[in-house]
Design a protein around this motif. Structure first.
Motif, PDB file in Angstrom:
ATOM      1  N   VAL C  71       0.841  -1.201   0.000  1.00 22.82           N
ATOM      2  CA  VAL C  71       0.000   0.000   0.000  1.00 22.82           C
ATOM      3  C   VAL C  71       0.876   1.251   0.000  1.00 22.82           C
ATOM      4  CG1 VAL C  71      -1.639   1.357   1.385  1.00 22.82           C
ATOM      5  CG2 VAL C  71      -1.992  -1.106   1.109  1.00 22.82           C
ATOM      6  N   LEU C  72       1.875   1.275   0.871  1.00 19.80           N
ATOM      7  CA  LEU C  72       2.738   2.467   0.944  1.00 19.80           C
ATOM      8  C   LEU C  72       3.558   2.650  -0.331  1.00 19.80           C
ATOM      9  CD1 LEU C  72       3.972   2.665   4.644  1.00 19.80           C
ATOM     10  CD2 LEU C  72       1.747   3.189   3.636  1.00 19.80           C
ATOM     11  N   SER C  73       3.804   1.572  -1.056  1.00 20.29           N
ATOM     12  CA  SER C  73       4.535   1.706  -2.325  1.00 20.29           C
ATOM     13  C   SER C  73       3.742   2.538  -3.326  1.00 20.29           C
ATOM     14  CB  SER C  73       4.839   0.329  -2.919  1.00 20.29           C
ATOM     15  OG  SER C  73       3.684  -0.222  -3.544  1.00 20.29           O
ATOM     16  N   ALA C 101       7.207 -13.501   1.483  1.00 17.16           N
ATOM     17  CA  ALA C 101       5.868 -13.056   1.094  1.00 17.16           C
ATOM     18  C   ALA C 101       5.936 -12.333  -0.238  1.00 17.16           C
ATOM     19  CB  ALA C 101       5.315 -12.112   2.147  1.00 17.16           C
ATOM     20  N   ASP C 102       5.045 -12.701  -1.132  1.00 20.95           N
ATOM     21  CA  ASP C 102       4.857 -11.979  -2.391  1.00 20.95           C
ATOM     22  C   ASP C 102       3.498 -11.325  -2.335  1.00 20.95           C
ATOM     23  OD1 ASP C 102       7.062 -12.142  -3.959  1.00 20.95           O
ATOM     24  OD2 ASP C 102       6.404 -13.856  -5.132  1.00 20.95           O
ATOM     25  N   CYS C 103       3.464 -10.012  -2.403  1.00 14.64           N
ATOM     26  CA  CYS C 103       2.205  -9.280  -2.235  1.00 14.64           C
ATOM     27  C   CYS C 103       1.945  -8.399  -3.443  1.00 14.64           C
ATOM     28  CB  CYS C 103       2.282  -8.418  -0.975  1.00 14.64           C
ATOM     29  SG  CYS C 103       0.819  -7.420  -0.690  1.00 14.64           S
ATOM     30  N   ARG C 104       0.692  -8.313  -3.828  1.00 14.71           N
ATOM     31  CA  ARG C 104       0.313  -7.355  -4.867  1.00 14.71           C
ATOM     32  C   ARG C 104      -1.031  -6.733  -4.505  1.00 14.71           C
ATOM     33  NH1 ARG C 104      -3.218  -9.999  -9.566  1.00 14.71           N
ATOM     34  NH2 ARG C 104      -3.789 -11.950  -8.543  1.00 14.71           N
ATOM     35  N   ILE C 105      -1.166  -5.465  -4.869  1.00  9.71           N
ATOM     36  CA  ILE C 105      -2.430  -4.762  -4.669  1.00  9.71           C
ATOM     37  C   ILE C 105      -3.341  -5.076  -5.851  1.00  9.71           C
ATOM     38  CG2 ILE C 105      -3.515  -2.490  -4.452  1.00  9.71           C
ATOM     39  CD1 ILE C 105      -1.801  -3.354  -2.045  1.00  9.71           C
ATOM     40  N   TYR C 114      -7.016  -3.082  -1.461  1.00  9.75           N
ATOM     41  CA  TYR C 114      -7.213  -4.527  -1.292  1.00  9.75           C
ATOM     42  C   TYR C 114      -6.108  -5.272  -2.027  1.00  9.75           C
ATOM     43  CZ  TYR C 114      -9.301  -9.163  -1.849  1.00  9.75           C
ATOM     44  OH  TYR C 114      -9.517 -10.517  -1.837  1.00  9.75           O
ATOM     45  N   GLY C 115      -5.564  -6.277  -1.389  1.00 14.14           N
ATOM     46  CA  GLY C 115      -4.493  -7.024  -2.038  1.00 14.14           C
ATOM     47  C   GLY C 115      -4.411  -8.452  -1.558  1.00 14.14           C
TER      48      GLY C 115
END
Lengths: 156, 156, 156, 156
Positions: C71-73, C101-105, C114-115
């Motif tokens: 989110v901050l990215s 962890a691999d995260c995407r929005i 939401y991601g």
């Protein structure tokens, strides 16, 4: 707040006309109070799924409408309340009979309402499903939620 | 495994006849491969809800059936696969048009399958909803899931 | 938007100092781009649980911080972004090793982001857990999310 | 079943030694009965997060351990009970004080247990979070769950 902000008749009509996909099945409101509602979805032969039980989407539809009703019981006829998310857990294979939803609001915020729903098959005392969900609502005056359904360890 | 364990025709028939509540709306399978499926729910006027968007239960029904199809693409016609839980997040208000579901299985265990579904409104590149869910399946031979849709940081 | 709205160094410091319960374990950011982040939680002996695997709350903590970073990215150092809900599914018993962890929005709205997050044990190509969650963010200028990680059936 | 299948002392020791990541913070069991537990997580300065509230992973850890305790209250010391999924909704920003969890089991199946947890900040009557989750348990003898915490519309 001791009477719901919408009547049983208004809510039944709103479900029937506003969300016909679910409302067409003749949902009946059994009980309505501020922040809680009990409603019943009569069995329909299209609810069947392999194994002879009731299909998940029928239960989800009832849970979603019950949460909608419980929200409107607090803020009145605000049609633009929309679900933002819902989690449903299926606990038992329900018999092909009517399903009753018991819903209560746990938190009524300024923009979000959160509640839970227990679903019961007619004649079975144990729940067949449990759902929790959040509704996004237009900003509104704070509604004091009568804490019920749980006992706070901090009084209340 | 390079061909799905169920054909498009078999799956379409199973949805139409096995889960009529959703299947009656004429779901069309656009693509089927082992562990993934894309299917489309044509718009129906009963899907409307206040605000002129598509009601949540229609999207939930499509997501549930898509996950069912993706599971059967790996284990074949096992009708007694049942949803144990599902979480759906509604991301945008969908226009009153057809909705397409893209589903992939993330884990295929011996007794549980887990996957995710993205839902898109016809003509809109961004998703309108995202669902994740678990199916309980009769114990079966292990199925090697071709890891696709994500890149593991550990190769694979 | 081609560079993240926060740097790797700023984000690592914010996690270390802002959320020490998780940050104290020395989370390392492996990759950061607008809307996606990969980060690794080194193994710590307090993560053990009966059975010799990694305890769920360690994985939840990593998933939550990863979503925060993603989110901050996109919106920069907005510390008051807070989780409103998260669903985590544990898919395999993770070995007592580091977790990535691999995260995407998936959606970046005006007030909600939401991601999803996939978690991997070091050396294992298949995911050990999958989480989805929503962050509430102060109202902000729209951020165009580069659609990646999925292919829309409607182009995009 | 009128006494829990594990004692308060056994459960406190199991949490302290078996899941040290959470147990190290000195969780105290306030009440234990078959299928329900109340436990308190004392405040620790590492729980802080931007905004001066308690970080989500601390609340998740408490909810997870509470569900574990409620499961063991029914089946005894079965350490290999593992969480398969959990959904947590954060309802209010909790003050930097102790948090109490009230947990009850809603369904106790042969292989899966499902329950819910309400979390309260010390001194605040309204809940700060609500979680639901499923534990996978080794196949065991059926346990009759005393239906409590809800009133079934079908008696029972």
């Amino acid at each position: 707040m001791s009477t719901p902000a919408i009547t049983v008749e208004e809510l039944e009509a709103l479900i029937r006309e506003g969300v016909p996909l679910v409302g067409n099945f003749g949902i009946r409101i059994d009980h309505l109070a501020p922040g809680t509602v009990r409603m019943t979805l009569p069995y329909n032969e299209t609810f069947v799924r392999p194994g002879g039980t009731v299909t998940g989407p029928a239960m989800f539809g009832l849970a979603d409408v019950a949460l909608y009703g419980a929200v409107l019981s607090l803020i009145g006829r605000v049609e633009l309340a929309v679900t933002t998310n819902m989690t449903i857990n299926f606990l038992r294979r329900p018999a092909p009979v009517a399903i009753t939803a018991d819903c209560r609001i746990i938190k009524m915020g300024k923009r979000l309402a959160y509640g839970e729903v227990l679903l019961f098959s007619e004649g079975d005392p144990e729940p067949v499903a449990h759902a929790t969900g959040t509704y996004s609502i237009p900003p509104h005056e704070p509604v004091k939620l009568a804490v019920s359904g749980y006992q706070s360890p901090n009084g209340g």
